[in-house]
Design a protein around this motif. Sequence first.
Motif, PDB file in Angstrom:
ATOM      1  N   THR A 134      28.314  12.288  70.506  1.00  0.00           N
ATOM      2  CA  THR A 134      27.674  13.366  71.254  1.00  0.00           C
ATOM      3  C   THR A 134      28.116  13.359  72.714  1.00  0.00           C
ATOM      4  O   THR A 134      28.357  14.410  73.305  1.00  0.00           O
ATOM      5  CB  THR A 134      26.143  13.239  71.165  1.00  0.00           C
ATOM      6  N   SER A 161      20.607  14.803  69.731  1.00  0.00           N
ATOM      7  CA  SER A 161      19.780  13.955  70.583  1.00  0.00           C
ATOM      8  C   SER A 161      18.481  13.573  69.885  1.00  0.00           C
ATOM      9  O   SER A 161      18.029  12.431  69.974  1.00  0.00           O
ATOM     10  CB  SER A 161      19.471  14.649  71.898  1.00  0.00           C
ATOM     11  N   ILE A 162      17.890  14.528  69.182  1.00  0.00           N
ATOM     12  CA  ILE A 162      16.664  14.231  68.427  1.00  0.00           C
ATOM     13  C   ILE A 162      16.955  13.243  67.312  1.00  0.00           C
ATOM     14  O   ILE A 162      16.196  12.278  67.096  1.00  0.00           O
ATOM     15  CB  ILE A 162      16.053  15.535  67.889  1.00  0.00           C
ATOM     16  N   GLU A 203      23.827  19.843  70.486  1.00  0.00           N
ATOM     17  CA  GLU A 203      23.577  18.590  71.196  1.00  0.00           C
ATOM     18  C   GLU A 203      22.100  18.216  71.171  1.00  0.00           C
ATOM     19  O   GLU A 203      21.755  17.034  71.123  1.00  0.00           O
ATOM     20  CB  GLU A 203      24.071  18.669  72.644  1.00  0.00           C
ATOM     21  N   THR A 204      21.231  19.222  71.186  1.00  0.00           N
ATOM     22  CA  THR A 204      19.789  18.959  71.141  1.00  0.00           C
ATOM     23  C   THR A 204      19.405  18.348  69.799  1.00  0.00           C
ATOM     24  O   THR A 204      18.644  17.378  69.749  1.00  0.00           O
ATOM     25  CB  THR A 204      18.998  20.263  71.371  1.00  0.00           C
ATOM     26  N   LEU A 205      19.943  18.877  68.723  1.00  0.00           N
ATOM     27  CA  LEU A 205      19.662  18.340  67.396  1.00  0.00           C
ATOM     28  C   LEU A 205      20.184  16.906  67.268  1.00  0.00           C
ATOM     29  O   LEU A 205      19.497  16.032  66.718  1.00  0.00           O
ATOM     30  CB  LEU A 205      20.289  19.238  66.326  1.00  0.00           C
TER      31      LEU A 205
END
Length: 112
Positions: A45, A6-7, A2-4
């Motif tokens: 996401t 979001s970026i 999820e972090t990837l």
Amino acid sequence: METLMSILIGVLFTIGTYLILTKSLIRIILGTSIISHGVHLLILTMGGLKSGGPPLLGIDTTTFTDALPQALILTAIVINFATTALFLVLSYRAYQELGTDNTAEMRGDENE
């Protein structure tokens, strides 16, 4: 993961916003298309990036994947394609009539 995502969504929104703020019609159209792709990834996401089986009866899995975000994204892709095609036709017609794709020149600003 999820972090990837979001970026990547932030990068797409940044690029799309930069393109929308330019004066060329083609760049504005590409900016709206890139922002819509960012929205598609955002919906995916927010729906959850989990692995699981399809939500069908008779399949022995303990986790299921929600199909609603995927259906929404599929519909949004079709709408995005249609609006991008409409914008391209309108910008081509404006270029034929006015001889420029610069929005400042289309308004008649002599200072630009």
